[in-house]
Design a protein around this motif. Structure first.
Motif, short mmCIF file in Angstrom:
data_model
loop_
_atom_site.label_atom_id
_atom_site.label_comp_id
_atom_site.label_asym_id
_atom_site.label_seq_id
_atom_site.Cartn_x
_atom_site.Cartn_y
_atom_site.Cartn_z
N ILE A 152 0.84 -1.20 0.00
CA ILE A 152 0.00 0.00 0.00
C ILE A 152 0.87 1.25 0.00
O ILE A 152 0.62 2.21 -0.75
CB ILE A 152 -0.95 0.00 1.22
CG1 ILE A 152 -2.00 -1.11 1.06
CG2 ILE A 152 -1.62 1.35 1.39
CD1 ILE A 152 -2.82 -1.35 2.32
N GLN A 153 1.90 1.27 0.84
CA GLN A 153 2.78 2.43 0.92
C GLN A 153 3.58 2.62 -0.38
O GLN A 153 3.74 3.75 -0.86
CB GLN A 153 3.74 2.27 2.11
CG GLN A 153 4.60 3.49 2.39
CD GLN A 153 3.81 4.71 2.82
OE1 GLN A 153 2.64 4.61 3.17
NE2 GLN A 153 4.45 5.88 2.77
N TYR A 154 4.05 1.52 -0.95
CA TYR A 154 4.78 1.60 -2.22
C TYR A 154 3.89 2.20 -3.30
O TYR A 154 4.32 3.11 -4.04
CB TYR A 154 5.26 0.20 -2.64
CG TYR A 154 5.97 0.19 -3.98
CD1 TYR A 154 7.35 0.41 -4.07
CD2 TYR A 154 5.27 -0.03 -5.17
CE1 TYR A 154 8.00 0.41 -5.28
CE2 TYR A 154 5.90 -0.02 -6.39
CZ TYR A 154 7.27 0.20 -6.45
OH TYR A 154 7.91 0.22 -7.67
N ASN A 155 2.67 1.72 -3.41
CA ASN A 155 1.77 2.23 -4.45
C ASN A 155 1.41 3.70 -4.23
O ASN A 155 1.22 4.45 -5.20
CB ASN A 155 0.50 1.38 -4.50
CG ASN A 155 0.75 0.02 -5.12
OD1 ASN A 155 1.63 -0.14 -5.97
ND2 ASN A 155 -0.01 -0.98 -4.72
N VAL A 187 12.62 3.17 -2.81
CA VAL A 187 13.63 2.11 -2.96
C VAL A 187 13.54 1.02 -1.89
O VAL A 187 13.47 -0.18 -2.23
CB VAL A 187 15.04 2.72 -3.02
CG1 VAL A 187 16.11 1.66 -2.75
CG2 VAL A 187 15.27 3.36 -4.39
N PRO A 188 13.54 1.35 -0.59
CA PRO A 188 13.52 0.25 0.40
C PRO A 188 12.23 -0.56 0.35
O PRO A 188 12.26 -1.78 0.55
CB PRO A 188 13.66 0.98 1.75
CG PRO A 188 13.28 2.40 1.48
CD PRO A 188 13.65 2.67 0.05
N LEU A 189 11.11 0.11 0.05
CA LEU A 189 9.85 -0.61 -0.05
C LEU A 189 9.85 -1.57 -1.25
O LEU A 189 9.44 -2.72 -1.14
CB LEU A 189 8.69 0.38 -0.17
CG LEU A 189 8.38 1.21 1.08
CD1 LEU A 189 7.46 2.38 0.72
CD2 LEU A 189 7.74 0.34 2.15
N GLY A 190 10.31 -1.06 -2.39
CA GLY A 190 10.36 -1.88 -3.59
C GLY A 190 11.27 -3.08 -3.44
O GLY A 190 10.94 -4.20 -3.85
N ALA A 191 12.44 -2.85 -2.83
CA ALA A 191 13.39 -3.95 -2.62
C ALA A 191 12.78 -5.01 -1.71
O ALA A 191 12.95 -6.22 -1.95
CB ALA A 191 14.68 -3.40 -2.03
N GLN A 192 12.05 -4.60 -0.69
CA GLN A 192 11.44 -5.55 0.24
C GLN A 192 10.33 -6.34 -0.44
O GLN A 192 10.21 -7.56 -0.23
CB GLN A 192 10.88 -4.80 1.45
CG GLN A 192 10.42 -5.70 2.58
CD GLN A 192 11.56 -6.50 3.21
OE1 GLN A 192 12.69 -6.02 3.27
NE2 GLN A 192 11.26 -7.71 3.66
N LEU A 193 9.51 -5.68 -1.25
CA LEU A 193 8.44 -6.39 -1.96
C LEU A 193 9.01 -7.47 -2.87
O LEU A 193 8.52 -8.60 -2.91
CB LEU A 193 7.61 -5.39 -2.79
CG LEU A 193 6.74 -4.41 -2.02
CD1 LEU A 193 6.06 -3.45 -3.00
CD2 LEU A 193 5.69 -5.12 -1.18
N THR A 253 9.11 3.60 -14.85
CA THR A 253 9.21 2.44 -15.74
C THR A 253 9.99 1.27 -15.14
O THR A 253 10.11 0.23 -15.78
CB THR A 253 9.87 2.83 -17.07
OG1 THR A 253 11.17 3.37 -16.83
CG2 THR A 253 9.02 3.86 -17.81
N VAL A 254 10.54 1.41 -13.95
CA VAL A 254 11.22 0.29 -13.30
C VAL A 254 10.71 0.15 -11.86
O VAL A 254 10.27 1.13 -11.25
CB VAL A 254 12.76 0.46 -13.28
CG1 VAL A 254 13.33 0.43 -14.68
CG2 VAL A 254 13.16 1.75 -12.56
N GLY A 255 10.74 -1.07 -11.37
CA GLY A 255 10.28 -1.32 -10.01
C GLY A 255 9.39 -2.54 -9.96
O GLY A 255 9.00 -3.10 -11.00
N PRO A 256 9.01 -2.99 -8.77
CA PRO A 256 8.20 -4.20 -8.65
C PRO A 256 6.81 -4.09 -9.26
O PRO A 256 6.16 -5.12 -9.52
CB PRO A 256 8.12 -4.42 -7.13
CG PRO A 256 8.50 -3.13 -6.51
CD PRO A 256 9.43 -2.47 -7.47
N HIS A 257 6.36 -2.87 -9.54
CA HIS A 257 5.07 -2.70 -10.22
C HIS A 257 5.15 -3.06 -11.70
O HIS A 257 4.12 -3.09 -12.38
CB HIS A 257 4.57 -1.26 -10.07
CG HIS A 257 5.48 -0.25 -10.69
ND1 HIS A 257 6.69 0.09 -10.14
CD2 HIS A 257 5.37 0.47 -11.84
CE1 HIS A 257 7.28 0.99 -10.91
NE2 HIS A 257 6.50 1.24 -11.95
N LYS A 258 6.34 -3.35 -12.19
CA LYS A 258 6.53 -3.78 -13.59
C LYS A 258 6.94 -5.26 -13.68
O LYS A 258 7.17 -5.76 -14.77
CB LYS A 258 7.62 -2.92 -14.26
CG LYS A 258 7.39 -1.42 -14.21
CD LYS A 258 6.12 -1.01 -14.94
CE LYS A 258 6.24 -1.18 -16.43
NZ LYS A 258 5.04 -0.72 -17.14
#
Length: 368
Positions: A152-155, A187-193, A253-258
């Motif tokens: 939720i926080q990442y989004n 960054v820290p949220l994406g890496a954790q996901l 364009t980069v990250g766990p949402h892709k």
């Protein structure tokens, strides 16, 4: 875990309905369009606070009305839990648990788990990566509340970053410092996901493969892999490298949402190389693994919702599923079908605790 009863007001095609359930098998019988699947969706609402089929809550209000309410009572180890989901047009959705309103909907997710097997499941194979991400994010979120909060926080931060990129384009300016502040939060949220998704598949894949072998009786090797740029990479550097592209496209364009979850059979994409039957076996095995992992982690069995599977599956796969029902692999089951005789024949001898409901033009009636 058992859902004892369900009440509806102005939900989809229902004015009002109230039903009490068997603790084992419950059958909703009726013509297509009568409202059978809407009952399953109401149960999904009680578990997930949202529809399994409509992205907009307002679409679930009966035409001509201005609100809906779904109410149900669960029993877990003798303790009763009453859940109410309601929405008035133009207002915020409300969910209560034993008369206490949730401040955050996310606090409810995972308490009353549910698994839905429906004709639309093969969309996980046919559609794009977003469908698969949503499915696995939902699954992991029911098992891990921390993951849900991080997602939720990442989004939320991602939405801010994308809005900023659009502002840069519209107003013809660029504030690199502000962009980098958002990067530092993302960054820290994406890496954790990404790490949690990868870890989850290590647990999930062997269970999925076991169920595929059972449901298909075939020898092809199936697996699924997590496709991401993040594991082993520096997310900060990826964002910096994509900065010019992000500015041009006005989105991140980069990250766990892709990322994507890749479905494979004998090393090839199931989407292109799997037969229709193999694809059905693949998604059923996904859902059965979903059920098993959740039952083990939550220490009680999720509700199992089976939507029109007797119309969509061949006799071999139905037989395999019913063998699992007979072995009490599942707990409480809710299924829909168009033919009472077919349902009775398939379920014959499987349980002494079966309730059958006739569904007709938004009305539900117990018939046996």
């Amino acid at each position: 875990m058992v859902l004892e009863n369900l009440s509806l007001l102005f939900f989809k095609n229902y004015d009002e309905a109230a039903v009490s359930f068997s603790p084992h098998i419950n059958c909703f019988i009726g013509d297509n369009g009568s409202g059978k699947t809407n009952l399953l969706d109401a149960i999904h609402y009680l578990s997930m606070t949202r529809s399994a089929f409509n992205s907009s809550d307002a679409q679930n209000i009966k035409q001509g009305e201005d609100y809906f309410m779904v109410r149900g009572t669960f029993t877990i180890e003798g303790e009763k839990h009453t859940v109410i989901c309601s929405l008035k047009a133009g207002q915020k959705k409300t969910v209560t648990h034993n008369k206490v309103v949730y401040e955050k909907m996310s606090d409810h997710i995972g308490r009353f788990p549910v698994v839905l097997i429906s004709p639309y499941d093969t969309d996980l194979i046919r559609e794009g990566s977003e469908e698969r991400r949503k499915y696995f994010d939902s699954l992991i979120s029911q098992l891990d509340h921390t993951y849900l909060e991080q997602l939720i926080q990442y989004n939320y931060i991602l939405k801010q970053r994308n809005s900023l990129l659009k502002q840069f384009a519209e107003r013809h300016y660029f504030d690199r410092d502000y962009l980098h502040i958002l990067n530092e939060q993302l960054v820290p949220l994406g890496a954790q996901l990404a790490q949690e998704r990868e870890k989850f598949l290590e647990l999930f894949v062997p269970v999925f493969q076991k169920h595929y072998r059972h449901i298909s009786d075939s020898h092809e090797e199936v697996t699924l892999t997590y496709k991401s740029q993040l594991p082993g990479a520096d997310f900060t550097q990826l964002l910096l490298q994509a900065e010019r592209k992000d500015l041009a496209l006005q989105r991140t364009t980069v990250g766990p949402h892709k990322d994507d979850f890749v479905f494979l059979m004998d090393g090839n994409p199931v989407k292109h190389f799997g037969s229709q039957g193999q694809q059905k076996s693949y998604v059923i095995a996904l859902k059965l693994a979903h059920f098993e992992v959740m039952a083990e982690r939550q220490h009680h069995k999720p509700l199992l919702l089976l939507d029109d599977i007797f119309d969509r599956l061949d006799e071999k796969r139905i037989t395999k599923l019913m063998q699992m029902v007979a072995a009490h692999t599942f707990g409480q089951i809710f299924l829909t079908d168009t033919h009472l005789e077919r349902t009775d024949k398939i379920l014959e001898g499987l349980s002494e605790s079966i309730r059958r409901f006739e569904v007709k033009e938004g009305e539900v009636r117990l018939i046996g």
